[in-house]
Write a protein that holds these residues in place. Structure first.
Motif, PDB file in Angstrom:
ATOM      1  N   THR A  52      45.571  25.470   4.467  1.00 52.58           N
ATOM      2  CA  THR A  52      46.914  26.030   4.644  1.00 52.58           C
ATOM      3  C   THR A  52      47.096  25.794   6.053  1.00 52.58           C
ATOM      4  O   THR A  52      46.438  26.435   6.957  1.00 52.58           O
ATOM      5  CB  THR A  52      46.774  27.484   4.303  1.00 52.58           C
ATOM      6  N   VAL A  53      48.310  25.248   6.434  1.00 54.83           N
ATOM      7  CA  VAL A  53      48.866  25.188   7.685  1.00 54.83           C
ATOM      8  C   VAL A  53      50.220  26.093   7.880  1.00 54.83           C
ATOM      9  O   VAL A  53      51.068  26.075   7.043  1.00 54.83           O
ATOM     10  CB  VAL A  53      49.142  23.814   8.084  1.00 54.83           C
ATOM     11  N   LEU A  54      50.173  26.879   9.169  1.00 50.06           N
ATOM     12  CA  LEU A  54      51.350  27.568   9.353  1.00 50.06           C
ATOM     13  C   LEU A  54      51.864  26.858  10.599  1.00 50.06           C
ATOM     14  O   LEU A  54      51.493  27.039  11.604  1.00 50.06           O
ATOM     15  CB  LEU A  54      50.990  28.923   9.655  1.00 50.06           C
ATOM     16  N   ASP A  55      53.206  26.617  10.489  1.00 55.16           N
ATOM     17  CA  ASP A  55      54.148  26.268  11.356  1.00 55.16           C
ATOM     18  C   ASP A  55      54.811  27.390  12.094  1.00 55.16           C
ATOM     19  O   ASP A  55      55.730  27.911  11.388  1.00 55.16           O
ATOM     20  CB  ASP A  55      55.167  25.016  11.166  1.00 55.16           C
ATOM     21  N   LEU A  56      54.538  27.862  13.290  1.00 55.86           N
ATOM     22  CA  LEU A  56      54.846  29.106  13.863  1.00 55.86           C
ATOM     23  C   LEU A  56      56.074  28.712  14.733  1.00 55.86           C
ATOM     24  O   LEU A  56      55.783  28.129  15.752  1.00 55.86           O
ATOM     25  CB  LEU A  56      53.757  30.021  14.681  1.00 55.86           C
ATOM     26  N   ASP A 109      44.441  28.309   7.526  1.00 54.35           N
ATOM     27  CA  ASP A 109      43.340  27.495   8.280  1.00 54.35           C
ATOM     28  C   ASP A 109      43.686  26.834   9.480  1.00 54.35           C
ATOM     29  O   ASP A 109      42.876  26.722  10.465  1.00 54.35           O
ATOM     30  CB  ASP A 109      42.976  26.389   7.301  1.00 54.35           C
ATOM     31  N   VAL A 110      44.978  26.643   9.705  1.00 56.69           N
ATOM     32  CA  VAL A 110      45.501  26.001  10.870  1.00 56.69           C
ATOM     33  C   VAL A 110      46.848  26.467  11.272  1.00 56.69           C
ATOM     34  O   VAL A 110      47.717  26.513  10.377  1.00 56.69           O
ATOM     35  CB  VAL A 110      45.709  24.582  10.739  1.00 56.69           C
ATOM     36  N   VAL A 111      47.078  26.792  12.457  1.00 52.16           N
ATOM     37  CA  VAL A 111      48.285  27.284  13.175  1.00 52.16           C
ATOM     38  C   VAL A 111      48.823  26.231  14.326  1.00 52.16           C
ATOM     39  O   VAL A 111      48.119  25.985  15.119  1.00 52.16           O
ATOM     40  CB  VAL A 111      48.206  28.722  13.655  1.00 52.16           C
ATOM     41  N   HIS A 112      50.054  25.928  14.109  1.00 53.23           N
ATOM     42  CA  HIS A 112      50.632  24.920  15.098  1.00 53.23           C
ATOM     43  C   HIS A 112      51.900  25.609  15.560  1.00 53.23           C
ATOM     44  O   HIS A 112      52.631  26.313  14.735  1.00 53.23           O
ATOM     45  CB  HIS A 112      51.221  23.602  14.470  1.00 53.23           C
TER      46      HIS A 112
END
Length: 234
Positions: A52-56, A109-112
């Motif tokens: 799960t990746v979040l594009d912040l 899992d991952v935040v960009h």
């Protein structure tokens, strides 16, 4: 503190480069990293495949379809209501900000964060919120400008807009104090023609700075561009 005011977050600061010129900003997104060096570095720092990746601060959601190719789930969070409408056409988005991420604890899992919010100092509230939503072992990768290398860095040095926002020394020191790993990536911006590059530069820098660069570089459609990645593991 009141969370909302007139439909937006009370601590929201509008980004005029993308908010006033979303179509030109799309061209900017298309131009960056033509050889894929940044994307390879992002994969090396924190691969989002099957996660799960979040594009912040996702803006118009330009990158959401690319994340969604192999992520288990790609989510965009954006504070600007107008940009959020455009982003919703590209993927799953939520109205939120770095300080107010509308996701559950330990759900990502991952935040960009690509040129969004993390302009030190004064970013601790956002960093704490990112740590809240990251699962144990999850990773935040902040994509920032390298203020020391590349032709874009020279433009940053010449621009009062940039100098009022951050300095490379302040940024490096802030992240170092918080245990971040720093990675340099040298790439470029490559536009379709010189007119497009000039248009993109004009939403990022004052007119006189762009005028000087264009006079000194007639017909150029590409310039060298340095990135810095700041990586924090939960």
């Amino acid at each position: 503190m009141t969370l909302y005011r007139d439909g937006v977050f009370s601590d929201f600061h509008r980004a005029p480069n993308i908010a006033d010129h979303p179509d030109v900003y799309e061209r900017e997104n298309e131009a960056i990293d033509p050889d894929g060096r940044l994307w390879r570095a992002l994969r090396e720092r924190a691969d989002w495949a099957g996660r799960t990746v979040l594009d912040l601060g996702c803006g118009t959601g330009f990158w959401l379809p690319r994340y969604a190719v192999d992520a288990a789930e790609a989510i965009g969070v954006e504070p600007d209501p107008d940009l959020l409408v455009r982003a919703a056409e590209r993927g799953t988005v939520r109205h939120g900000s770095a300080e107010h991420i509308p996701l559950a604890d330990a759900s990502v899992d991952v935040v960009h964060a690509r040129f969004a919010y993390f302009f030190p100092p004064g970013c601790d509230a956002g960093l704490a919120e990112v740590r809240r939503v990251l699962r144990p072992g999850g990773t935040l990768v902040v994509i920032d400008n390298d203020g020391r290398r590349g032709e874009f860095a020279d433009l940053l040095t010449a621009s009062p807009w940039a100098s009022a926002q951050w300095t490379a020394d302040t940024t490096d020191a802030w992240w170092r104090e918080r245990g971040a790993e720093r990675t340099e990536v040298m790439a470029s911006w490559r536009c379709r023609d010189a007119a497009e590059l000039e248009a993109v530069l004009r939403i990022e820098f004052p007119g006189d700075v762009v005028d000087g660069w264009v006079r000194a570089n007639p017909g150029r459609r590409e310039l060298s561009y340095g990135y810095v990645l700041f990586t924090v593991t939960a």
